[in-house]
Design an enzyme around this catalytic site. Sequence first.
Site, short mmCIF file in Angstrom:
data_model
loop_
_atom_site.label_atom_id
_atom_site.label_comp_id
_atom_site.label_asym_id
_atom_site.label_seq_id
_atom_site.Cartn_x
_atom_site.Cartn_y
_atom_site.Cartn_z
CG HIS A 21 5.88 4.36 2.34
ND1 HIS A 21 6.02 3.00 2.48
CD2 HIS A 21 4.69 4.67 2.88
CE1 HIS A 21 4.97 2.50 3.09
NE2 HIS A 21 4.13 3.49 3.34
CD GLU A 88 -1.71 5.66 5.31
OE1 GLU A 88 -2.48 6.56 4.92
OE2 GLU A 88 -1.43 4.66 4.61
#
Length: 208
Positions: A21, A88
């Site tokens: 990202h 994550e």
Amino acid sequence: MGRKGVTGMPSLLSRLYLMRHGETAWSLSGQTDIPLTEQGEQDARKLAERLRAVKFSRVFTSPLQRAQRTCELAGLGEIAEIEPDLAEWDYGDYEGQRPIDIRNARPDWNVFRDGCPSGESPAQVSERADRLIARLRTLEGNTAAFSHGHFGRVLAARWIGLQIRQAQHLLLSTASVSILGYEHNLAEVPAIVLWNAVSKEFQLNTSN
């Protein structure tokens, strides 16, 4: 994964395009659902230019907004599927803390060796990556995956059969493109084709 020839073996193996990202307010943010910065949004838009020539059969994104937003700005949001395993690392008690702050209290801390108290252990993250890889390798065509720094590094390490501890050597920048594939189109030899490409000057080789 890929089409099979007369021998029953894959004749064309596809690639996994792994995107981290764009920039956020801090680098270690785990499951905290924070947005991209203005720079992060700009960098994510540049991904659209770099990925335009690639045809994706499937697109997956972490459920966290920074990954979903990056996917959207990269022009792939409409066909993206949420994949929980791309999230994550769960940092547990270290959620939202910067690495420098953690090491002030625990100087020898290494997430790839020690994991996080009340969060995921290295073994758990490694198992999650293996589970995801097993599914991805059954898909045909090129696949896009929008994920995060620590998990993306683990995914690459496990893709080529390394122990999770070795992921510490694979630095991964925000809004980067990496490609995981195979050596000479051999399914038994997974390889890193491209790693941590962060500049539009990098030419993505989309051929197998």
